[in-house]
Motif scaffolding. Structure first.
Motif, PDB file in Angstrom:
ATOM      1  N   SER A   1       0.843  -1.201   0.000  1.00 53.74           N
ATOM      2  CA  SER A   1       0.000   0.000   0.000  1.00 53.74           C
ATOM      3  C   SER A   1       0.870   1.240   0.000  1.00 53.74           C
ATOM      4  O   SER A   1       2.083   1.153   0.201  1.00 53.74           O
ATOM      5  CB  SER A   1      -0.920   0.000   1.221  1.00 53.74           C
ATOM      6  OG  SER A   1      -0.115   0.081   2.368  1.00 53.74           O
ATOM      7  N   GLY A   2       0.228   2.355  -0.297  1.00 53.93           N
ATOM      8  CA  GLY A   2       0.944   3.630  -0.302  1.00 53.93           C
ATOM      9  C   GLY A   2       1.530   3.920  -1.665  1.00 53.93           C
ATOM     10  O   GLY A   2       1.444   3.107  -2.589  1.00 53.93           O
ATOM     11  N   PRO A   3       2.134   5.103  -1.788  1.00 53.73           N
ATOM     12  CA  PRO A   3       2.696   5.504  -3.074  1.00 53.73           C
ATOM     13  C   PRO A   3       4.095   4.933  -3.281  1.00 53.73           C
ATOM     14  O   PRO A   3       4.860   4.784  -2.331  1.00 53.73           O
ATOM     15  CB  PRO A   3       2.750   7.032  -2.967  1.00 53.73           C
ATOM     16  CG  PRO A   3       2.928   7.301  -1.507  1.00 53.73           C
ATOM     17  CD  PRO A   3       2.273   6.166  -0.762  1.00 53.73           C
ATOM     18  N   ALA A   4       4.423   4.603  -4.526  1.00 54.11           N
ATOM     19  CA  ALA A   4       5.760   4.137  -4.885  1.00 54.11           C
ATOM     20  C   ALA A   4       5.894   4.266  -6.396  1.00 54.11           C
ATOM     21  O   ALA A   4       4.909   4.516  -7.104  1.00 54.11           O
ATOM     22  CB  ALA A   4       5.985   2.693  -4.449  1.00 54.11           C
ATOM     23  N   ILE A   5       7.104   4.104  -6.862  1.00 56.57           N
ATOM     24  CA  ILE A   5       7.384   4.265  -8.286  1.00 56.57           C
ATOM     25  C   ILE A   5       7.983   2.986  -8.835  1.00 56.57           C
ATOM     26  O   ILE A   5       8.834   2.366  -8.191  1.00 56.57           O
ATOM     27  CB  ILE A   5       8.371   5.434  -8.493  1.00 56.57           C
ATOM     28  CG1 ILE A   5       7.706   6.755  -8.090  1.00 56.57           C
ATOM     29  CG2 ILE A   5       8.864   5.503  -9.930  1.00 56.57           C
ATOM     30  CD1 ILE A   5       8.656   7.926  -8.026  1.00 56.57           C
ATOM     31  N   ALA A   6       7.517   2.571 -10.017  1.00 54.48           N
ATOM     32  CA  ALA A   6       8.173   1.465 -10.721  1.00 54.48           C
ATOM     33  C   ALA A   6       8.860   2.039 -11.949  1.00 54.48           C
ATOM     34  O   ALA A   6       8.216   2.704 -12.767  1.00 54.48           O
ATOM     35  CB  ALA A   6       7.155   0.408 -11.120  1.00 54.48           C
ATOM     36  N   ARG A   7      10.150   1.827 -12.058  1.00 52.28           N
ATOM     37  CA  ARG A   7      10.841   2.153 -13.317  1.00 52.28           C
ATOM     38  C   ARG A   7      10.897   0.870 -14.136  1.00 52.28           C
ATOM     39  O   ARG A   7      11.467  -0.133 -13.713  1.00 52.28           O
ATOM     40  CB  ARG A   7      12.246   2.690 -13.103  1.00 52.28           C
ATOM     41  CG  ARG A   7      12.973   2.854 -14.475  1.00 52.28           C
ATOM     42  CD  ARG A   7      14.302   3.558 -14.436  1.00 52.28           C
ATOM     43  NE  ARG A   7      15.078   3.207 -15.630  1.00 52.28           N
ATOM     44  CZ  ARG A   7      15.813   4.068 -16.366  1.00 52.28           C
ATOM     45  NH1 ARG A   7      15.875   5.317 -16.035  1.00 52.28           N
ATOM     46  NH2 ARG A   7      16.484   3.652 -17.411  1.00 52.28           N
TER      47      ARG A   7
END
Lengths: 266, 266
Positions: A75-81
């Motif tokens: 949960s929560g915000p995150a980034i996938a490159r």
């Protein structure tokens, strides 16, 4: 597990990978919140176009999404490159004809400064590096990003948050990691041919009823701007409060676009 | 052992290496014969200039030479590719301020086709991709090489050995992996501002008594050329025998430059 290489946990790539050797790659930096990415299909459309332009076999979006979710927090915000490379092999610049592409998925923490910058705004410099429309890859998010890296190095040295990149004619094209929106005489404008076709900007352009004119604005016209905003798919809309000697305040356009963004994408 | 990463045997780099992510790197492809590289100091001069331009700490040439010799065969011809990258870390395009550079040394086999091409010549096409003088890194051998990769892909598809790259004005700048020399009305010429400042070309320019004029030649002036040659530090001087509809023969300039090369560098 924070990184997958071709679907397997791993944190390294071979030194003969063509992204490492020549920057032969495409990437997407996708904002997720609770494992959902509202702009996913736009990222996939740009990646697909890039793959076709570079002669890569486009990856399957559903496989990429499943792999992103393997590395993202619950949960929560995150980034996938997401990085797609030309794979290994070939002879110098000549790619191997049938080498499979390489696929790297990396989870990155949500940048802490975004929320603060959305309200407090950014201080920008104007980069000495001028952009040229590239002979290949215009608009694509490819791995040849030395211009942006050098501009970022210059910008960090001078203590700014971001930098404005001008073209050879002195028009404002974009920022290092964002597109730029300018309000000149109450008209919202942005450059018609950005070097990177931003996913955030694409979303904005498609908003019904939004009067956004695609027209170059000269650097010296900053004096006539009532608001300047930067937009990218991760950070959303952030106001500029200073660009060199020019000063701005977050105004009604910023507030309007930020609420559009918040309603639809957060 | 064929590859060293930061001096240690290894064949992989971290996925957060900045060459992998953004093409933030410099490289040199050095021809060795019996572990000697006659053009070594020219390669090191270009690499040093590149490091200073990109904000890298320049590596020590004697350390690089020792590492090349660790991966090269005891005798015979071979190639060492030296790659210096921005290392790991940073935040997106923003490099980490004090991240150490990464150093990769790879041994590559001597390409079998060079000797044949030196006598039989090359068949070239004219690439559809036009070059632009880059806003950063002009002349440097950096890792943003998508233009060359795309031209190489196009060239392989059409069954040619190499491709001529023109600038926006239609002048002949260079080939994908070589500089180009043209004999027009008995005058040897090459473009004054190549996108890559070739080490082989630099050696040639410094030959005493050689009358080489640095002046652009238009693509359509190929009809007026009596000879066309390509030069790079690994392959030396090779004649073009065909560029699109134009046909050439290896002539006296080719023979002269090849014997100069053989006397001094082989």
């Amino acid at each position: 597990m924070r990184t997958l290489v071709d679907g397997q946990p791993g944190t390294v790539v071979p030194v003969d990978d063509r992204a490492f050797l020549y920057g032969e790659s495409l990437f997407e930096t996708v904002a997720f919140r609770d494992r959902q990415a509202p702009l996913w299909s736009r990222h996939m459309a740009r990646l697909d176009l890039g793959c076709r332009s570079l002669g890569f076999q486009p990856p399957r979006p559903e496989q990429l999404l499943a792999e992103c979710r393997k590395v993202l927090p619950e949960s929560g915000p995150a980034i996938a490159r997401i990085t797609i490379t030309g794979g290994s092999g070939g002879r110098g610049y000549w790619p191997a004809p049938d080498a499979p592409e390489r696929r790297v998925i990396q989870c990155r923490d949500w940048p802490g400064e975004i929320d603060r910058q959305r309200s407090a705004g950014l201080r920008l410099t104007i980069s000495k590096s001028r952009l040229e429309s590239g002979p290949v890859g215009e608009g694509l998010k490819h791995g040849n990003r030395l211009v942006q890296v050098m501009a970022a190095r210059e910008c960090a040295r001078s203590g700014h948050d971001e930098a404005v990149l001008l073209d050879q004619a002195g028009s404002i094209v974009e920022a290092i990691s964002s597109n730029i929106l300018l309000v000149v005489d109450d008209q919202l404008m942005t450059h018609p041919r950005p070097v990177v076709s931003g996913v955030g900007l694409g979303w904005l352009i498609d908003q019904p009823g939004l009067d956004l004119r695609l027209r170059p604005v000269a650097g010296e016209d900053l004096a006539r701007c009532s608001e300047v905003l930067v937009i990218n798919s991760v950070s959303g809309v952030r106001p500029a409060i200073a660009i060199e000697q020019y000063r701005f305040r977050p105004g009604p356009t910023c507030r309007h676009l930020q609420s559009l963004w918040n309603e639809q994408l957060i």
